[in-house]
Scaffold this motif. Structure first.
Motif, mmCIF file in Angstrom:
data_model
loop_
_atom_site.group_PDB
_atom_site.id
_atom_site.type_symbol
_atom_site.label_atom_id
_atom_site.label_comp_id
_atom_site.label_asym_id
_atom_site.label_seq_id
_atom_site.Cartn_x
_atom_site.Cartn_y
_atom_site.Cartn_z
ATOM 1 N N ALA A 208 6.693 12.974 58.442
ATOM 2 C CA ALA A 208 6.044 13.139 59.741
ATOM 3 C C ALA A 208 5.978 11.845 60.544
ATOM 4 N N VAL A 209 6.460 10.738 59.978
ATOM 5 C CA VAL A 209 6.391 9.445 60.667
ATOM 6 C C VAL A 209 7.652 9.257 61.514
ATOM 7 N N PRO A 210 7.517 9.047 62.827
ATOM 8 C CA PRO A 210 8.700 8.848 63.681
ATOM 9 C C PRO A 210 9.545 7.669 63.211
ATOM 10 N N GLY A 211 10.854 7.888 63.135
ATOM 11 C CA GLY A 211 11.776 6.842 62.720
ATOM 12 C C GLY A 211 12.089 6.841 61.246
ATOM 13 N N ILE A 212 11.299 7.557 60.440
ATOM 14 C CA ILE A 212 11.529 7.643 59.000
ATOM 15 C C ILE A 212 12.311 8.921 58.706
ATOM 16 N N ALA A 213 13.375 8.805 57.942
ATOM 17 C CA ALA A 213 14.176 9.975 57.551
ATOM 18 C C ALA A 213 14.035 10.198 56.056
ATOM 19 N N ILE A 214 13.600 11.401 55.675
ATOM 20 C CA ILE A 214 13.445 11.746 54.268
ATOM 21 C C ILE A 214 13.457 13.258 54.132
ATOM 22 N N PHE B 291 12.886 7.827 47.915
ATOM 23 C CA PHE B 291 13.752 7.034 48.784
ATOM 24 C C PHE B 291 13.612 7.552 50.211
ATOM 25 N N PHE B 292 13.587 6.640 51.181
ATOM 26 C CA PHE B 292 13.584 7.055 52.573
ATOM 27 C C PHE B 292 14.348 6.044 53.420
ATOM 28 N N ASP B 293 14.788 6.506 54.583
ATOM 29 C CA ASP B 293 15.627 5.700 55.464
ATOM 30 C C ASP B 293 14.813 5.234 56.660
ATOM 31 N N ILE B 294 14.858 3.946 56.943
ATOM 32 C CA ILE B 294 14.080 3.385 58.051
ATOM 33 C C ILE B 294 14.966 2.996 59.233
ATOM 34 N N SER B 295 16.242 3.395 59.210
ATOM 35 C CA SER B 295 17.158 2.986 60.279
ATOM 36 C C SER B 295 16.634 3.376 61.654
ATOM 37 N N GLY B 296 15.968 4.533 61.720
ATOM 38 C CA GLY B 296 15.467 5.011 63.003
ATOM 39 C C GLY B 296 14.291 4.232 63.548
ATOM 40 N N THR B 297 13.716 3.353 62.753
ATOM 41 C CA THR B 297 12.573 2.568 63.227
ATOM 42 C C THR B 297 13.004 1.326 64.002
ATOM 43 N N PRO C 102 20.812 -1.499 52.903
ATOM 44 C CA PRO C 102 20.364 -1.608 54.294
ATOM 45 C C PRO C 102 19.771 -0.298 54.801
ATOM 46 N N GLY C 103 18.520 -0.352 55.221
ATOM 47 C CA GLY C 103 17.847 0.821 55.746
ATOM 48 C C GLY C 103 17.286 1.744 54.692
ATOM 49 N N ARG C 104 17.533 1.477 53.406
ATOM 50 C CA ARG C 104 17.124 2.386 52.319
ATOM 51 C C ARG C 104 15.995 1.741 51.510
ATOM 52 N N ILE C 105 14.845 2.384 51.529
ATOM 53 C CA ILE C 105 13.641 1.864 50.882
ATOM 54 C C ILE C 105 13.247 2.783 49.725
ATOM 55 N N ARG C 106 12.760 2.171 48.648
ATOM 56 C CA ARG C 106 12.306 2.937 47.493
ATOM 57 C C ARG C 106 10.839 2.667 47.210
ATOM 58 N N MET C 107 10.119 3.751 46.930
ATOM 59 C CA MET C 107 8.765 3.664 46.386
ATOM 60 C C MET C 107 8.717 4.519 45.128
ATOM 61 N N VAL C 108 8.009 4.023 44.108
ATOM 62 C CA VAL C 108 7.905 4.732 42.837
ATOM 63 C C VAL C 108 6.430 4.863 42.478
ATOM 64 N N THR C 109 5.970 6.086 42.288
ATOM 65 C CA THR C 109 4.585 6.308 41.871
ATOM 66 C C THR C 109 4.477 6.175 40.361
ATOM 67 N N HIS C 110 3.282 5.837 39.905
ATOM 68 C CA HIS C 110 3.061 5.602 38.469
ATOM 69 C C HIS C 110 1.577 5.686 38.171
ATOM 70 N N GLN C 111 1.221 5.538 36.903
ATOM 71 C CA GLN C 111 -0.151 5.787 36.490
ATOM 72 C C GLN C 111 -1.134 4.701 36.919
ATOM 73 N N ASP C 112 -0.643 3.596 37.451
ATOM 74 C CA ASP C 112 -1.538 2.554 37.936
ATOM 75 C C ASP C 112 -1.852 2.693 39.421
ATOM 76 N N VAL C 113 -1.333 3.715 40.083
ATOM 77 C CA VAL C 113 -1.703 3.994 41.473
ATOM 78 C C VAL C 113 -2.279 5.406 41.541
ATOM 79 N N ALA C 114 -3.181 5.615 42.490
ATOM 80 C CA ALA C 114 -3.826 6.913 42.659
ATOM 81 C C ALA C 114 -3.588 7.394 44.088
#
Length: 349
Positions: A269-275, A286-292, A315-327
């Protein structure tokens, strides 16, 4: 400011239960096979994967490389997906340590099928050594934590065995695959001759991986591990944390997957983010920030200023990984930081 680290699930810290187990671990010399805690860990790993034996190694990369060396001979071809971990992130050691060459197959989602694999297999001749191993990655990191369907695994297993070609599964996050499919880990492992899984990815232990397979295969793998410098001595201190991780951490995985899905749906739902949220099956987003209009460095620096850490892998490709140390509140903070990064860029235009 609290830091929310979503770069990888390797950043988790040992739990109090793990630290206590490490402090009280009974140890011996594992090279002599005399460390009771390592032996207990290997027995548990073999049991939960349905294999005859297991081997404790320092890392998933070593586990994969030991497996490749134990399965193959120099000159053999190893069939794998082109963005698999053994191709991108293991220093070309498949060639250097085992003398093998890759036959890498391109795929849209990191998932190989027998229809893709079969035409690339070949026997030996006067000109080439032939296929020595099929390697698959489940879940597939670079494809965004995608999971092999059981039907696909079953066909690969049946066809490869009929052809006399062993299959190694890089199952670094195979506990995540099992949770996503709603099956036992041994059901997945049954589709491969050998399987590695990481204690420090998704399970929260500080270090280590397990390689599992037949008793004869693990006997050979133990010799290869020693040759690669992986023979550890009083390793029970590390193995103790691994026992706690295997026994307790899988229960955390459904919530970790739910957090990843929340991130994906929120970012869509964030403008410029493609996922594509439907492609997020486990804990990797993984999501693409090229549109930002932001570069990776600009985007990551903005997040870092808000206490959020992510990783740029292309380039333009960002990764986030969830795990048991984040809520969930941490994930909400990450979404807010991304929204602010995009808003700051828009304000400058």
């Amino acid at each position: 400011m609290k830091q929310v680290d979503l770069r990888s699930d390797t950043v988790t810290r040992p739990t109090p239960e793990m630290r206590l187990a490490m402090r009280e671990a009974e140890v011996g010399d594992d090279v002599f096979g005399e460390d009771p805690t390592v032996n207990a860990l290997e027995e548990l790993a073999a049991e939960i994967t349905g294999k005859e034996a297991a081997l404790f190694v320092p890392s998933g990369t070593m586990g994969n490389q030991v497996a490749i060396a134990a399965h193959t001979s120099p000159g053999h071809e190893v069939i794998c997906e082109e963005h698999s971990h053994v191709v991108l992130y293991e220093m070309g050691m498949l060639a250097r340590l085992s003398g093998c060459v890759t036959r890498a197959i391109a795929s849209a989602d990191g998932i190989l099928t027998w229809e893709m694999i079969g035409p690339r297999t070949r026997g030996s001749s006067d000109h080439y050594r032939g296929t020595g191993l099929i390697e698959i990655e489940n879940t597939h990191n670079y494809a965004g934590g995608r999971v092999y369907p059981m039907e696909t695994l079953g066909e690969i297993a049946a066809r490869s065995r009929a052809a006399g070609i062993p299959v190694h599964m890089d199952g670094a996050r195979s506990f995540h695959a099992a949770a996503a499919l709603g099956v036992r880990l041994r059901d997945i492992a049954a589709c491969a001759d050998s399987l590695t899984f990481c204690l420090s990815k998704g399970l929260g232990a500080p270090v280590g991986s397990l390689l599992t397979g037949s008793r004869a295969f693990i006997g050979e793998a133990r010799l290869v591990r020693k040759a690669m410098g992986g023979g550890m001595r009083q390793a029970g201190i590390l193995a103790a944390a691994g026992l706690v991780a295997i026994r307790h951490s899988p229960a955390n995985i459904p919530a970790v997957h739910a957090d990843a899905k929340y991130l994906a749906e929120s970012l869509a739902a964030v403008p410029g983010i493609a996922i594509d949220p439907s492609a997020v099956e486990t804990n990797i987003v993984f999501f693409d920030i090229s549109g930002t209009g932001l570069s990776n460095d600009e985007f990551l620096a903005s997040l870092r200023s808000d206490g959020v850490l992510a990783l740029g892998l292309a380039p333009g490709r960002i990764r986030m990984v969830t795990h048991q140390d984040v809520a969930r509140p941490d994930c909400e903070a990450a979404v807010a930081a991304i929204e602010r990064a995009c808003a700051r860029r828009a304000a400058r235009q």
